[in-house]
Design a protein around this motif. Structure first.
Motif, PDB file in Angstrom:
ATOM      1  N   UNK A 500       0.842  -1.202   0.000  1.00  0.00           N
ATOM      2  CA  UNK A 500       0.000   0.000   0.000  1.00  0.00           C
ATOM      3  C   UNK A 500       0.869   1.240   0.000  1.00  0.00           C
ATOM      4  N   UNK A 501       0.300   2.333  -0.513  1.00  0.00           N
ATOM      5  CA  UNK A 501       0.826   3.675  -0.299  1.00  0.00           C
ATOM      6  C   UNK A 501      -0.079   4.322   0.740  1.00  0.00           C
ATOM      7  N   UNK A 502       0.513   4.787   1.837  1.00  0.00           N
ATOM      8  CA  UNK A 502      -0.252   5.344   2.955  1.00  0.00           C
ATOM      9  C   UNK A 502       0.138   6.805   3.126  1.00  0.00           C
ATOM     10  N   UNK A 503      -0.861   7.685   3.186  1.00  0.00           N
ATOM     11  CA  UNK A 503      -0.608   9.103   3.390  1.00  0.00           C
ATOM     12  C   UNK A 503      -0.729   9.435   4.880  1.00  0.00           C
ATOM     13  N   UNK A 504      -0.244  10.614   5.257  1.00  0.00           N
ATOM     14  CA  UNK A 504      -0.338  11.047   6.651  1.00  0.00           C
ATOM     15  C   UNK A 504      -1.783  11.006   7.131  1.00  0.00           C
ATOM     16  N   UNK A 505      -1.947  10.662   8.404  1.00  0.00           N
ATOM     17  CA  UNK A 505      -3.271  10.690   8.986  1.00  0.00           C
ATOM     18  C   UNK A 505      -3.783  12.115   9.122  1.00  0.00           C
ATOM     19  N   UNK A 506      -5.080  12.277   8.992  1.00  0.00           N
ATOM     20  CA  UNK A 506      -5.729  13.566   9.194  1.00  0.00           C
ATOM     21  C   UNK A 506      -5.878  13.788  10.700  1.00  0.00           C
ATOM     22  N   UNK A 507      -5.684  15.030  11.162  1.00  0.00           N
ATOM     23  CA  UNK A 507      -5.772  15.325  12.589  1.00  0.00           C
ATOM     24  C   UNK A 507      -7.048  14.754  13.188  1.00  0.00           C
ATOM     25  N   UNK A 508      -6.884  14.075  14.307  1.00  0.00           N
ATOM     26  CA  UNK A 508      -7.960  13.448  15.066  1.00  0.00           C
ATOM     27  C   UNK A 508      -8.448  12.140  14.464  1.00  0.00           C
ATOM     28  N   UNK A 509      -7.800  11.668  13.389  1.00  0.00           N
ATOM     29  CA  UNK A 509      -8.213  10.410  12.771  1.00  0.00           C
ATOM     30  C   UNK A 509      -6.978   9.528  12.529  1.00  0.00           C
ATOM     31  N   UNK A 510      -6.547   8.775  13.563  1.00  0.00           N
ATOM     32  CA  UNK A 510      -5.421   7.849  13.366  1.00  0.00           C
ATOM     33  C   UNK A 510      -5.726   6.886  12.231  1.00  0.00           C
ATOM     34  N   UNK A 511      -4.709   6.577  11.426  1.00  0.00           N
ATOM     35  CA  UNK A 511      -4.992   5.766  10.234  1.00  0.00           C
ATOM     36  C   UNK A 511      -4.236   4.447  10.186  1.00  0.00           C
TER      37      UNK A 511
END
Length: 855
Positions: A500-511
């Motif tokens: 997978x290619x994973x992008x940074x998590x959005x604030x308040x939403x751990x990914x």
């Protein structure tokens, strides 16, 4: 508090003649019985008649037995005065003793306590120093006198000073030279140099004369809805010996002022039953002065029956404020539902209330200058059925900025409680609450269109990724261009070992899994237990799944990546070539492999997955694999075809020579706040260079450059003045360590208090750098393990130093590329504290850690 004038002069050391010996030669770690001083000795405005003498270089004005106390700690919690001419772990040397003698006649007698021929440190073999403490009758003067002996100082770490009867009330000398400086704020515990022969340190108590300075009265708390007890204290007042105190109360500033019975010290308590003013009369002989008064008030309760609510509108920012004096209006016993932990409802509190006019997501950032603090957001009255909307608790000054998000509903009252654990009872803090974010994304993944495309498996020479299983690899990779994914713009991403290619998590939403944000080297897990879209499983969010399944690059194959083509039509390609399937790969003899590529395209924002060979290992983890696009919060999944199940859990599937494309509805995306156009960075010669560009600027106070070690807790490292017109800005962060990963964002602070953030970008870990991410267990008995993430094969220097800076152990392990767990054995080290230092092959310090060895 104790109040002394300090001087350092030259003198002479004269040994006691015919003294009384309390500790003989060879004695170590001993405390005398209670000894009568022989006269009233004034210390800190109190007369003392008894003392105990420790062989470790201190005298306690006490008749209790605290032990010999080898660990010097003037700033500690001992509840008796301490006089410490040289507090360390000493021993009485050959021909030496610890003794005392009273000389002179009343009222000018002198008690001389002597440590003669002392070994400094206890492990010494011969006398290194002699010293005395002299206590003067009537004047209360204290003198320390020293004489050097022949032996050298062995590993040592001493304090010199005096301590009052309460914790934190002390003077500590910063060195043992001819002109040291006494401090009441910082204790020096690392003195290792002998004072000169005849060196004399003198402490003279400050006594009052003339009219004292009365300062201002302080009432804590000063506001309640019902009768309460307040503590009265003075700020800015004289504290010399000889001052007397009398607290008074009055209904108004004009009086009448009435003495409070028994309130005759510099602090007092009072029962507040009506609005009342308090002041203190300070007297020195016939001279008097009155403090500025303090007011303690009663007010009517407000919403929810709570006292002292602060109504606010959003957005809202408060910096440099405090809960001190606000009172404990909301207690654990009062709340209907816990919000994080009711333990953080024990101190004084400030309660903000707001009613949003629109529904949306608010972001709350909180920091404290104290400890054990919390910020808890309730929907509805916290003491009458209110429910927890979000919180951060257990925060200290070392925690940096803490952030949480909450969905708020228009017209619903909310209550933000700033409080603390019972100790400390109050804290300073900063808090920011954003306006509700109501915008939906026109580029949501739900608007992407999936379908087939011509299969192509590209051949290129790229950068090899580490051969590590079940992780995001050890550095965010630069895509080479700005890429829009799901309405958010990215210039970097992480490559996952499981496809997978994973992008940074959005604030308040751990990914990553349940509570983890994407970061270098984090473990992703591998178990697929539910179909996408899903939150809290190993399937990463904010990711391109190409597909996500349990493959194992540590068994073989090649993962590489590259940016190909020319602007504005570049593409970033990640290639997985002959990666063994876990449990069915080469180690198991089954030789099942996966080969595929993920491609993302500049300008168009399109995404492609090309699979050359995806085999099925049904005997492990069900053989499950999920292919498609997965959004930031696990609520949207876009499969490669119209079917939501063909390439999703729990379907078992295989594939060869097949290509898919997801067409983006957005050639670009406006993820950044309206005044930001671009934000990106690069690392050059160990300097992290940041660039941001604005499309418009208006009413901006400044830009805050913020940095984090974990992508969650950000601290400001610089302010940049705005130009208030579209501009390009740069900032160089040269305060970075080799092998460390840093996360950056830019925050614009507007004149109305509103704060807007860019996306977060990671920078660090160049090819010649490594990342040390953990040392455990610590404390260590025999062995410990160090986790090292290396971008290339390299040799490290791992050194262990004792408390005096002597290197006692060195290792030179060779690190292969990837995440390594290296075991070190240190059973021969004595118990104690050490410093572990890791250096790179070019002798750069990568990290330093405290290491505690126990038996």
């Amino acid at each position: 508090q104790i109040n002394y004038n300090f001087t350092a002069v030259g003198s002479a050391f004269t040994a006691n003649s015919a003294p009384t010996v309390v500790h003989a030669a060879g004695v170590d770690d001993a405390l005398s019985a209670t000894i009568l001083i022989g006269f009233n000795f004034p210390f800190g405005c109190v007369n003392y008649t008894e003392m105990r003498i420790s062989s470790n270089g201190w005298v306690g004005l006490t008749n209790t037995n605290p032990g010999s106390m080898t660990g010097n700690n003037l700033s500690g919690a001992n509840t008796f005065p301490i006089i410490a001419p040289l507090w360390d772990d000493l021993a009485v040397g050959t021909g030496g003793s610890v003794n005392y003698r009273v000389t002179g006649a009343a009222p000018n007698r002198i008690m001389t306590i002597e440590w003669l021929n002392m070994e400094w440190y206890y492990s010494g073999t011969a006398p290194a120093i002699s010293f005395q403490a002299k206590l003067y009758e009537t004047s209360g003067r204290i003198e320390f006198v020293y004489r050097q002996e022949a032996a050298a100082v062995t590993p040592a770490s001493a304090s010199i000073g005096i301590k009052g009867a309460i914790a934190g009330d002390y003077y500590s000398l910063n060195n043992s030279g001819a002109a040291p400086t006494p401090s009441k704020l910082v204790e020096t515990t690392t003195i290792t140099t002998k004072p000169a022969n005849g060196q004399l340190y003198r402490w003279d108590p400050v006594t009052c004369s003339g009219a004292p300075t009365a300062g201002s009265a302080v009432a804590t708390p000063s506001l309640r809805c019902a009768s309460y007890t307040t503590t009265l204290s003075l700020s800015g007042a004289s504290s010399s010996c000889g001052i007397t105190y009398q607290w008074q109360s009055a209904p108004a500033a004009a009086g009448p002022w009435t003495n409070i019975a028994g309130a005759t010290s510099n602090t007092a308590t009072a029962n507040v039953t009506a609005n009342t003013l308090y002041r203190c009369i300070l007297s020195c002989g016939a001279s008097t002065a009155a403090s500025a008064p303090a007011t303690a008030s009663l007010i009517a309760s407000t919403a929810c029956g709570l006292c002292g609510l602060t109504p606010i509108t959003l957005p809202y920012t408060a910096n440099g404020v405090t809960t001190c004096g606000a009172g404990n209006d909301l207690t654990a016993a009062m709340v209907t539902n816990a919000c994080g932990s009711t333990s953080y409802l024990g101190g004084e509190d400030v309660i903000y209330t707001f009613t949003p006019t629109v529904t949306g997501l608010v972001t709350i950032t909180f920091s404290t200058s104290g400890s054990s603090a919390g910020a808890m957001l309730y929907s509805g009255c916290p003491n009458s059925g209110g429910t927890c909307a979000g919180n951060v608790t257990g925060i200290s000054s070392f925690s940096g900025l803490q952030t949480f998000c909450a969905n708020v509903t228009a017209g619903q009252p909310y209550f933000l409680v700033i409080d603390s654990w019972p100790s400390p009872t109050c804290n300073g803090y900063n808090v920011t609450i954003s306006a509700p974010n109501t915008s939906g994304s026109a580029c949501s993944l739900s608007t992407y269109t999936g379908g087939s495309t011509a299969y192509t498996f590209e051949t290129f020479v790229g950068t090899n990724a580490p051969q590590t299983d079940d992780v995001l690899f050890n550095s965010a990779v630069n895509l080479g261009f700005n890429f829009c994914f799901g309405g958010n713009q990215y210039s970097t991403a992480y490559i996952a070992s499981n496809g997978a290619i994973v992008f940074n998590g959005v604030a308040c939403f751990p990914n990553i899994q349940t509570t983890t944000y994407a970061a270098p080297g984090v473990s992703t897990g591998y178990v697929i237990s539910a179909a996408a879209p899903v939150n809290g499983t190993s399937i990463p969010r904010n990711a391109i799944l190409g597909p996500w399944h349990d493959i194992d690059p540590s068994l073989g194959g090649l993962i590489e990546y590259a940016t190909l083509g020319t602007a504005p039509n570049r593409r970033f390609v990640v290639s997985y070539d002959q990666i063994p399937m876990y449990s069915c790969g080469v180690a198991a003899g089954a030789a099942q492999f996966f080969s595929g590529q993920i491609k993302i395209y500049e300008t168009s924002g399109n995404i492609e997955v090309h699979i050359r060979n995806k085999q099925l290992c049904s005997s492990w983890n069900g053989g499950y694999a999920v292919m498609g696009l997965h959004n930031f919060d696990g609520t949207i999944y876009r499969p490669p075809t119209a079917s939501m199940v063909n390439h999703n859990y729990p379907t078992q599937w295989t594939m060869t020579n097949t290509g898919f494309r997801w067409t983006s509805p957005c050639a670009s995306c406006a993820v950044l706040p309206i005044e930001f156009k671009k934000f990106y960075g690069e690392r050059i010669e160990r300097v992290n260079k940041l660039y941001w560009e604005t499309a418009m600027e208006e009413d901006i106070l400044h830009f805050s450059v913020e940095r984090s070690n974990d992508a969650e807790n950000f601290k400001e490292i610089a302010k940049v003045e705005p130009k208030n017109l579209p501009s390009l800005y740069t900032y160089d962060d040269d305060d970075t360590k080799p092998g460390s990963m840093y996360y950056y964002r830019i925050t614009s602070i507007e004149k109305n208090g509103e704060r807007k953030h860019t996306n977060v970008i990671p920078l660090g870990s160049n090819l010649n750098e490594v990342l040390v991410s953990g040392i455990y267990p610590n404390p260590v008995e025999d062995d410990f393990v160090m986790s090292v993430d290396a971008r290339s094969s390299t040799e490290l220097q791992v050194r262990i130093y004792d408390v005096v800076g002597k290197m006692v152990k060195e290792f030179k392990p060779t690190m292969p590329i990837g995440v390594n767990q290296i075991k070190f054995s240190v059973p021969e080290l004595p118990a104690g504290s050490y410093m572990l230092e890791v250096r790179s092959s070019d002798d750069q310090i990568i990290t330093q850690h405290k290491l505690v060895k126990v038996d």
